[in-house]
Enzyme design. Structure first.
Site, PDB file in Angstrom:
ATOM      1  N   LYS A   1      -0.797  -4.331  -2.915  1.00 66.88           N
ATOM      2  CA  LYS A   1      -2.077  -3.857  -2.385  1.00 66.88           C
ATOM      3  C   LYS A   1      -2.215  -2.398  -2.782  1.00 66.88           C
ATOM      4  O   LYS A   1      -1.614  -1.508  -2.198  1.00 66.88           O
ATOM      5  CB  LYS A   1      -2.127  -4.004  -0.858  1.00 66.88           C
ATOM      6  CG  LYS A   1      -3.280  -3.259  -0.172  1.00 66.88           C
ATOM      7  CD  LYS A   1      -4.643  -3.776  -0.601  1.00 66.88           C
ATOM      8  CE  LYS A   1      -5.762  -3.129   0.216  1.00 66.88           C
ATOM      9  NZ  LYS A   1      -6.064  -1.740  -0.190  1.00 66.88           N
TER      10      LYS A   1
ATOM     11  N   SER B   1       0.819  -1.213   0.000  1.00 66.99           N
ATOM     12  CA  SER B   1       0.000   0.000   0.000  1.00 66.99           C
ATOM     13  C   SER B   1       0.858   1.270   0.000  1.00 66.99           C
ATOM     14  O   SER B   1       1.500   1.587  -0.987  1.00 66.99           O
ATOM     15  CB  SER B   1      -0.952  -0.042   1.205  1.00 66.99           C
ATOM     16  OG  SER B   1      -1.925   0.961   1.131  1.00 66.99           O
TER      17      SER B   1
ATOM     18  N   ASP C   1      10.044   5.716 -10.287  1.00 69.27           N
ATOM     19  CA  ASP C   1       9.651   6.283 -11.583  1.00 69.27           C
ATOM     20  C   ASP C   1      10.367   7.599 -11.865  1.00 69.27           C
ATOM     21  O   ASP C   1      10.725   7.888 -13.016  1.00 69.27           O
ATOM     22  CB  ASP C   1       8.140   6.503 -11.622  1.00 69.27           C
ATOM     23  CG  ASP C   1       7.379   5.231 -11.950  1.00 69.27           C
ATOM     24  OD1 ASP C   1       8.027   4.180 -12.140  1.00 69.27           O
ATOM     25  OD2 ASP C   1       6.133   5.281 -12.013  1.00 69.27           O
TER      26      ASP C   1
END
Length: 448
Positions: free
Chosen positions: A347, A322, A333
């Site tokens: 998740k 999460s 990224d």
């Protein structure tokens, strides 16, 4: 000159042909009209038949549901089990739970309990749980909580709660049983799978108000002026605790950072976004959610206090979930950090609570969107792949967790001995290599 009785004068012939051709055009137009009409009617009939055969024909399936309900209501052997409310609530629960582990029908009692939990204090054990391969599994116990003190470890499978099997229990159903009034007891049975052994433990734990410190760090820098900070979960105080740790390490001369998110089950989205923001310029995309109909909600980095662009490594494992996946995915990224360890838990879905109209007092918790990294990688069910993959065994993972959280004992593990944290050492080696290369290039530029 006479005319044959069967012949027509030119004038008569001309007017007869003029009357004939309009009549012919009329009948041709009518015929084509009937043909088109028949074609359209046929297409509509065919479309209706096709719709009737499709899975989305709501009336057909509502009729099926009504017939099954009628037979169960009138013919099931135990009359006390087929009250209208029980039948409808059970059907709705089955519908929602079949979608995913996080969607749930909330009957009036469950809905009221959820509202109380979100508005005030409640008792718990201090464990984050999830479903792995359909099995109720501990993602991580929170430090200094009843579950932590009882020796529950990441990866433990909860097979019974208060004597009730969890085999067909929903995730929310399990959470509901584990939570309760502070100072009340709950019994659980766990299955611990090792590399060479399996062990079953029955535990009785006392619920407590859960309040934990989420940020811990090494007060001294490691060789190469590398700092180490571990975030165990994302809650309201996390951002300030993290900033305090950064300030202390920077004041001591930190030139590189290891951020440890292993066994971090997540927490508040806002906290994860704020942690990511410290390493990104203002306005950079951190994460976004996408639901049906391309509905999106974007979360960008804030204008708060920023860190210098020193080298950074993030440690993750299969129990990083999460919020920790949001931080790891965003900084990966944006090429701000190198990820080291194992693929994360996966998740990354958003649940909305939607009250049901009318006086039923019920609601549904429904998955309405999924989280995506800035490069549009979906997190849910996939996880984040590290840049440097360093897999370890389950037994080693548990021992490393113990070393990070409470090194003075082995939680009762047989023959427990400290082991080398190969993931952490790889992070240190990589950061020292980057610093050495950067320092060498700077010296070359200074020489020229």
């Amino acid at each position: 000159m006479g005319h044959s009785p069967n012949s027509l004068s030119p004038w008569v012939q001309g007017h007869s042909m003029k009357r004939f051709f309009p009549t012919l055009h009329f009948f041709m137009a009518v015929g084509i009209g009937f043909l088109i009409a028949n074609l359209l009617i046929g297409m509509r009939i065919h479309g209706s038949l096709a719709a009737a055969d499709g899975r989305d024909d709501e009336y057909r399936y509502m009729n099926l549901f009504s017939q099954v309900l009628y037979h169960v209501r009138n013919q099931y052997v135990d009359r006390e089990k087929v009250a209208w409310e029980d039948l409808y609530f059970s059907a709705l629960s089955g519908m929602l739970s079949s979608l995913d582990p996080h969607s749930q029908f909330l009957d009036p009692k469950s809905f009221e309990g959820m509202q109380q939990e979100t508005s005030g204090a409640f008792g718990g054990l201090g464990i984050q749980i999830g479903l792995r391969d359909g099995i109720l599994t501990v993602i991580a116990p929170m430090e200094d909580t009843p579950a932590f003190e009882a020796g529950i470890l990441p990866g433990d499978r909860i097979i019974e709660i208060n004597g009730e099997s969890t085999q067909e229990m929903s995730l929310d159903g399990a959470v509901e049983l584990l939570r309760g009034e502070p100072d009340t007891d709950v019994s659980i049975t766990i299955l611990r799978m090792g590399d060479e052994r399996r062990e079953i433990k029955k535990l009785t734990l006392t619920r407590a108000i859960i309040s934990v410190t989420s940020v811990k760090y090494d007060k001294e820098l490691h060789p190469g002026n590398i700092g180490y900070i571990r975030i165990s979960q994302f809650n309201s105080p996390t951002e300030q605790e993290f900033q305090d740790a950064l300030n202390d390490l920077v004041d001591k001369g930190m030139e590189a950072l290891v951020l440890d998110l292993r066994n971090n089950p997540g927490g508040l989205l806002s906290s994860a976004v704020n942690i990511s923001s410290k390493f990104l310029p203002p306005g950079e995309l951190v994460v976004f959610t996408r639901g049906r109909g391309a509905r999106e909600q974007r979360f960008t980095s804030s204008t708060g206090e920023k860190q210098p662009p020193y080298p950074m490594a993030i440690l993750v494992n299969s129990y990083s979930a999460s919020g920790s996946e949001i931080v790891a995915g965003a900084l990966q990224d944006h090429r701000r950090a190198v990820l080291i360890g194992e693929r994360t838990f996966g998740k990354g879905s958003v649940q909305s609570v939607l009250p049901v109209r009318g006086d039923s007092g019920a609601a549904i918790r429904l998955t309405t969107a999924k989280y995506y990294t800035p490069s549009e990688r979906v997190i849910h069910g996939v996880g984040i792949e590290p840049d440097i993959l360093i897999p370890i065994t389950d037994d080693m993972d548990r021992i490393l967790y113990i070393q990070r959280t409470r090194p003075e004992n082995g939680f009762g593990l047989p023959d427990w001995e400290p082991v080398e944290d190969v993931q952490l050492e790889r992070a240190f080696d990589m950061l020292r290599g980057i610093k050495h290369f950067t320092d060498h290039k700077n010296q070359e530029y200074a020489w020229h």
